[in-house]
Motif scaffolding. Structure first.
Motif, PDB file in Angstrom:
ATOM      1  N   GLU A 268       0.798  -1.225   0.000  1.00 25.57           N
ATOM      2  CA  GLU A 268       0.000   0.000   0.000  1.00 25.57           C
ATOM      3  C   GLU A 268       0.830   1.274   0.000  1.00 25.57           C
ATOM      4  OE1 GLU A 268      -2.622  -0.158   3.306  1.00 25.57           O
ATOM      5  OE2 GLU A 268      -3.786  -1.868   2.549  1.00 25.57           O
TER       6      GLU A 268
ATOM      7  N   LYS B 154      -5.493   3.274  -7.115  1.00 25.34           N
ATOM      8  CA  LYS B 154      -5.816   3.701  -5.761  1.00 25.34           C
ATOM      9  C   LYS B 154      -7.294   3.495  -5.457  1.00 25.34           C
ATOM     10  CE  LYS B 154      -2.174   7.236  -5.678  1.00 25.34           C
ATOM     11  NZ  LYS B 154      -1.600   6.858  -6.982  1.00 25.34           N
TER      12      LYS B 154
ATOM     13  N   ARG C 246      -5.530   5.580  -1.330  1.00 21.12           N
ATOM     14  CA  ARG C 246      -4.491   4.642  -0.928  1.00 21.12           C
ATOM     15  C   ARG C 246      -4.233   3.614  -2.031  1.00 21.12           C
ATOM     16  NH1 ARG C 246      -6.758   2.579   4.767  1.00 21.12           N
ATOM     17  NH2 ARG C 246      -8.432   2.023   3.295  1.00 21.12           N
ATOM     18  N   SER C 247      -2.980   3.174  -2.112  1.00 20.05           N
ATOM     19  CA  SER C 247      -2.612   2.187  -3.126  1.00 20.05           C
ATOM     20  C   SER C 247      -3.401   0.901  -2.919  1.00 20.05           C
ATOM     21  CB  SER C 247      -1.114   1.887  -3.047  1.00 20.05           C
ATOM     22  OG  SER C 247      -0.791   0.726  -3.796  1.00 20.05           O
ATOM     23  N   ARG C 248      -3.872   0.322  -4.028  1.00 22.56           N
ATOM     24  CA  ARG C 248      -4.572  -0.961  -3.973  1.00 22.56           C
ATOM     25  C   ARG C 248      -3.619  -2.133  -4.204  1.00 22.56           C
ATOM     26  NH1 ARG C 248      -9.554  -0.301  -7.968  1.00 22.56           N
ATOM     27  NH2 ARG C 248     -10.047  -2.375  -7.141  1.00 22.56           N
TER      28      ARG C 248
END
Length: 511
Positions: free
Chosen positions: A200, A224, A229-231
């Protein structure tokens, strides 16, 4: 001579999209004004004798056949426009694909006739079809020209043109195999790379820092969620295929940020779904082939029989690769499967073990069948009986009786839900020994007398038909059904499904 100046050796026409009620007499009345007719044949199902929706008409003279094709194509008979083509009996020409074109993105208002009228200007058409479902046109179709040159003229003129305000694509028809090969070649030239499982805390910048080492990138993106947030996955698009391939080769399986990442060619969703479906279908087919003719279905098992006992009972007949009693938790469900290493061993086991008493019950043993196969067999038997009944001159009182199983119907005991083995009022329970001691001609009668009242309590209006259908099943299995309400319910449900499917087919209009 036809419109393109070529002669046909036969003056035969194919007439399709017929209503199921159209007869040879109706077609003769329709087509005879075009000229003398040698023969007319409506093609019918070999069992039910229902029309398959197409026919062949042979004229004495090719000119008369051509006249009918030119003046009567898409005329309406019994509410449906008929589709006429030259009868092309050479399968090589039909399957070669020469002259066959594909049209897509068509307006839904374009039907067979409109498609034919639009493309007939480019040459003689062998066949023309807009693909439809129950809602109407699916927006694409096919036109098969007699020559490759005519197909090229149509493509050159019509591709990208507006038809009813829709820009259509027109191109040479390609088989599924050709499309897959073409797609595979394109896939080998990929530049877009998919990366997942990097966690993440990775940003676009960090991903770019890692993957620009392999060549010039056009875009880098970490996917995201709604909070930004990063997936844990993203894409890198390279300028050159060679750089993308190098990134895949060197980075797939490497560790980043304490995680093993996956790096591979990016695929569209439809491509991934298609690939998964092909893999699943192949696994399914492999399983079917592996167990074809060697896997046995065994039921009416005593509750005391487990996997080991089942294997032991069947071991004398060959090499067993697996033996399994199906359970609901720790409780036996009364059936299981035994798989042998060869069809010969399985056949021997069926012959020797079917009907043999193991522990306290006679076994029912048969080659295992998939649900689709069982339904198809039941459907075929029902259709055969239906065809037989239609040829009988006596009035149809009840399909159960007409099938040859005459009986005096006992008083019906209401049984909307069956949880215990069937005991029918006026009849003692039917055992395997009682059935075996009865004359062969009377065994179905005994079974029918027990089955009919129970089925009548569940489906009064269909009891006769369902009973007649079930009596086609092996006697030992019928006996098991009487002892096991769950099994009887299942078979009745299958019979109902067959009847409903047949009724729907009878009522639905043919396209």
């Amino acid at each position: 001579m036809n419109s393109s100046g070529q002669a046909y050796p036969l003056a035969s026409l194919y007439v399709g999209d017929l209503h199921s009620d159209v007869t040879e007499a109706m077609l003769y009345q329709k087509f005879s004004p075009a000229g003398p007719i040698m023969s007319i044949r409506v093609c019918r199902d070999i069992i039910t004798r229902r029309s398959l929706g197409y026919a062949y008409i042979n004229f004495q003279q090719p000119a008369d056949a051509e006249c009918a094709l030119d003046t009567m194509n898409y005329d309406v008979i019994k509410g449906r426009p008929i589709r006429i083509m030259w009868s092309q009996r050479d399968p090589g020409l039909r399957k070669s694909g020469v002259g066959n074109i594909f049209i897509k993105n068509m307006d839904e208002s374009i039907d067979n006739k409109a498609l034919y009228d639009t493309f007939s200007a480019f040459g003689n058409i062998l066949s023309c079809k807009v693909v439809c479902d129950e809602k109407g046109s699916k927006g694409y179709g096919f036109v098969h020209f007699e020559t490759h040159e005519a197909a090229n003229r149509a493509i050159g003129t019509m591709n990208g043109m507006l038809l009813n305000d829709r820009k259509v694509f027109v191109g040479h028809f390609k088989s599924r195999k050709e499309r897959e090969v073409e797609f595979g070649n394109k896939a080998m030239k990929f530049t877009n790379v998919y990366i997942k499982n990097f966690g993440e805390d990775y940003t676009d910048e960090k991903l770019m820092e890692v993957f620009t080492a392999f060549g010039r990138t056009l875009s880098v993106r970490v996917m995201k969620d709604e909070r930004g947030r990063s997936r844990g996955f993203g894409f890198v698009n390279y300028a050159n295929h060679e750089d993308a391939q190098k990134a895949v080769n060197e980075m797939n399986g490497k560790e980043i940020n304490g995680k093993i990442i996956y790096v591979g060619r990016a695929q569209k969703r439809l491509e991934r779904q298609g690939e998964l479906k092909r893999k699943f279908d192949q696994i399914k087919q492999d399983r079917i082939q592996r167990y074809q003719g060697v896997n046995l279905y065994v039921k009416n098992l005593d509750d005391s029989i487990d996997d080991e006992r089942l294997r032991k009972e069947f071991a004398p007949y060959g090499t067993i690769t697996s033996a399994k009693v199906m359970t609901d938790g720790s409780q036996s469900k009364g059936f299981g499967f035994v798989c042998f290493s060869s069809p010969e061993e399985a056949t021997k086991a069926v012959t020797e073990m079917n009907g043999r008493i193991v522990a306290t019950k006679p076994l029912y043993v048969a080659l295992a069948q998939r649900r689709e196969e069982r339904k198809a067999i039941l459907t075929n038997k029902y259709m055969q009986r239906l065809a037989t009944l239609r040829t009988m001159t006596s009035p149809i009182i009840d399909s159960y009786q007409q099938a040859g199983y005459y009986m005096t119907v006992p008083q019906v005991v209401p049984a909307p839900v069956m949880e215990q083995p069937v005991h029918i009022q006026g009849h003692e329970p039917l055992t395997a020994s009682m059935l075996a001691s009865a004359p062969l001609m009377d065994q179905k009668q005994l079974l029918g007398e027990r089955l009919y009242p129970v089925i009548h309590a569940l489906h009064p209006n269909l009891a006769g038909k369902i009973t007649g259908m079930l009596l086609e099943i092996d006697n030992s299995e019928l006996l098991h059904m009487l002892e096991t309400p769950e099994s009887l319910h299942s078979k009745v449900d299958e019979a109902i499904a067959v009847l409903q499917a047949h009724q729907a087919k009878e009522c639905s209009p043919k396209k």
